[in-house]
Design a protein around this motif. Structure first.
Motif, mmCIF file in Angstrom:
data_model
loop_
_atom_site.group_PDB
_atom_site.id
_atom_site.type_symbol
_atom_site.label_atom_id
_atom_site.label_comp_id
_atom_site.label_asym_id
_atom_site.label_seq_id
_atom_site.Cartn_x
_atom_site.Cartn_y
_atom_site.Cartn_z
ATOM 1 N N VAL A 38 6.493 -48.471 17.809
ATOM 2 C CA VAL A 38 5.729 -48.418 19.065
ATOM 3 C C VAL A 38 6.532 -47.273 19.904
ATOM 4 O O VAL A 38 5.866 -46.438 20.537
ATOM 5 C CB VAL A 38 5.999 -49.954 19.750
ATOM 6 C CG1 VAL A 38 5.215 -49.639 21.143
ATOM 7 C CG2 VAL A 38 4.937 -50.851 19.080
ATOM 8 N N GLY A 41 5.405 -43.820 19.291
ATOM 9 C CA GLY A 41 4.041 -43.659 19.649
ATOM 10 C C GLY A 41 2.961 -44.213 18.997
ATOM 11 O O GLY A 41 1.874 -44.125 19.115
ATOM 12 N N LEU A 42 3.157 -45.176 17.938
ATOM 13 C CA LEU A 42 2.239 -46.077 17.325
ATOM 14 C C LEU A 42 1.512 -47.161 18.311
ATOM 15 O O LEU A 42 2.254 -47.753 18.884
ATOM 16 C CB LEU A 42 2.649 -46.530 15.989
ATOM 17 C CG LEU A 42 2.556 -45.713 14.860
ATOM 18 C CD1 LEU A 42 3.407 -44.558 14.732
ATOM 19 C CD2 LEU A 42 2.959 -46.668 13.690
ATOM 20 N N PRO A 43 0.249 -47.226 18.478
ATOM 21 C CA PRO A 43 -0.219 -48.474 18.943
ATOM 22 C C PRO A 43 0.064 -49.588 18.329
ATOM 23 O O PRO A 43 0.158 -49.708 17.335
ATOM 24 C CB PRO A 43 -1.956 -48.182 18.952
ATOM 25 C CG PRO A 43 -1.997 -46.645 18.479
ATOM 26 C CD PRO A 43 -0.814 -46.373 17.677
ATOM 27 N N PRO A 44 0.350 -50.768 19.006
ATOM 28 C CA PRO A 44 0.879 -51.891 18.754
ATOM 29 C C PRO A 44 0.224 -52.547 17.493
ATOM 30 O O PRO A 44 0.778 -52.900 16.556
ATOM 31 C CB PRO A 44 0.619 -52.888 19.738
ATOM 32 C CG PRO A 44 0.675 -52.057 21.205
ATOM 33 C CD PRO A 44 0.094 -50.756 20.709
ATOM 34 N N VAL A 46 -1.525 -50.983 15.226
ATOM 35 C CA VAL A 46 -1.229 -49.973 14.022
ATOM 36 C C VAL A 46 0.286 -49.865 13.675
ATOM 37 O O VAL A 46 0.658 -50.129 12.453
ATOM 38 C CB VAL A 46 -1.599 -48.464 14.528
ATOM 39 C CG1 VAL A 46 -1.052 -47.573 13.396
ATOM 40 C CG2 VAL A 46 -3.087 -48.415 14.923
ATOM 41 N N PRO A 100 -5.630 -58.716 20.372
ATOM 42 C CA PRO A 100 -4.091 -58.357 20.202
ATOM 43 C C PRO A 100 -3.281 -59.263 21.545
ATOM 44 O O PRO A 100 -3.983 -59.560 22.635
ATOM 45 C CB PRO A 100 -4.067 -56.994 20.803
ATOM 46 C CG PRO A 100 -5.321 -56.272 20.472
ATOM 47 C CD PRO A 100 -6.336 -57.288 20.840
ATOM 48 N N GLU A 207 -6.086 -49.638 10.538
ATOM 49 C CA GLU A 207 -5.618 -48.431 10.565
ATOM 50 C C GLU A 207 -4.255 -48.224 10.394
ATOM 51 O O GLU A 207 -3.523 -49.190 10.841
ATOM 52 C CB GLU A 207 -5.869 -47.881 11.838
ATOM 53 C CG GLU A 207 -5.579 -46.438 12.305
ATOM 54 C CD GLU A 207 -5.920 -45.987 13.590
ATOM 55 O OE1 GLU A 207 -5.423 -44.784 13.901
ATOM 56 O OE2 GLU A 207 -6.482 -46.797 14.472
ATOM 57 N N ASP A 209 -0.357 -45.978 9.637
ATOM 58 C CA ASP A 209 0.251 -44.645 9.645
ATOM 59 C C ASP A 209 0.915 -44.228 8.487
ATOM 60 O O ASP A 209 2.265 -44.951 8.495
ATOM 61 C CB ASP A 209 1.057 -44.684 11.261
ATOM 62 C CG ASP A 209 1.681 -43.305 11.378
ATOM 63 O OD1 ASP A 209 2.602 -42.647 10.338
ATOM 64 O OD2 ASP A 209 1.504 -42.652 12.587
#
Length: 255
Positions: A38, A41-44, A46, A100, A207, A209
């Motif tokens: 997180v 920069g990753l959304p929670p 993802v 979420p 999704e 990464d």
């Protein structure tokens, strides 16, 4: 995340190493790696899915490190593998279907409760043995109640996973009379089973990464094996104290 940022790369690699060590020892791996994903920069959602996929190598190497313990009780090993895979399939679907943070309020208290169970397990187990009588055989198999709670732990592992190792230690520690080093091996296998099943679902529907996954995998595979070498030699009291401390820390961070 930005794979061209050297600081991000090193941070995720180190997080993978630390999470791998945790998987094979006290079982709070996601509390090491998830916040780092997180932070880069990753959304929670993802980050959660990518974290699960990236930690599969740690579960593999950790389970390999515990191969002697897992061979000691093949029936328990098979049952933990099956019930956690079934539970994790349901948990992964819940992660995709539910909003979420739906369990944000409950999870810290659930982890704290399981920490309490791990802490008092020697006294509870002794009380149960006294009730069964001196001639009772050691409980080396998982009974129906233990199997149900192990399955529910698998569901939680597929949904989020933070503290699932602590929960499995509590379930197996109270539901069986297996040595803690064997319980630790089964706990590591349970985390692997949950992560593998969740990974199959995430590969199709979530999704991901892949840069973060690759870095986590590279760091965690070594951490998982080294953690197993450490975990199988920890004295039971030290292991239990570390599990409780790790679980309480996880619960506080999630509040």
């Amino acid at each position: 995340m930005n794979p061209g940022d050297l600081s991000d790369v090193l941070l995720v690699l180190v997080a993978g190493l630390g999470a791998g060590l945790m998987i094979s020892t006290i079982g709070v791996a996601s509390l090491v790696s998830f916040p780092v994903l997180v932070a880069v920069g990753l959304p929670p959602v993802v980050a959660n899915a990518s974290n699960t996929v990236g930690l599969v190598p740690a579960g593999l190497s950790g389970s390999f490190g515990y191969r002697e313990e897992l061979r000691e009780n093949p029936a328990a090993t098979l049952r933990v593998l099956v019930v956690c895979m079934v539970g994790a399939a349901g948990g992964a679907w819940l992660l995709l279907l539910l909003p979420p943070g739906v369990f944000e309020v409950v999870v810290p208290w659930l982890i704290l409760f399981t920490c309490l169970l791990v802490g008092v397990q020697p006294w509870l187990a002794g009380w149960l043995r006294r009730r069964q009588g001196p001639d009772a055989a050691p409980r080396e198999e998982m009974g129906p109640v233990t199997t149900v709670f192990a399955t529910l732990t698998g569901v939680y592992g597929g949904y989020f996973g933070a503290g699932s190792g602590v929960m499995m230690v509590a379930v197996l520690g109270l539901g069986t009379d297996l040595e803690l080093r064997v319980v630790n091996g089964l706990k590591t296998l349970a985390i692997l089973a949950s992560n593998v099943v969740a990974t199959v679902v995430f590969l199709v529907f979530a999704e991901l990464d892949w840069a973060a996954i690759g870095l986590l995998a590279a760091g965690s595979v070594g951490g998982g094996y080294v953690g197993a070498r450490i975990g199988r030699r920890l004295p039971p009291t030290v292991f239990r104290v570390l599990v409780v401390v790790g679980g309480v820390t996880a619960a506080v961070l999630l509040m």
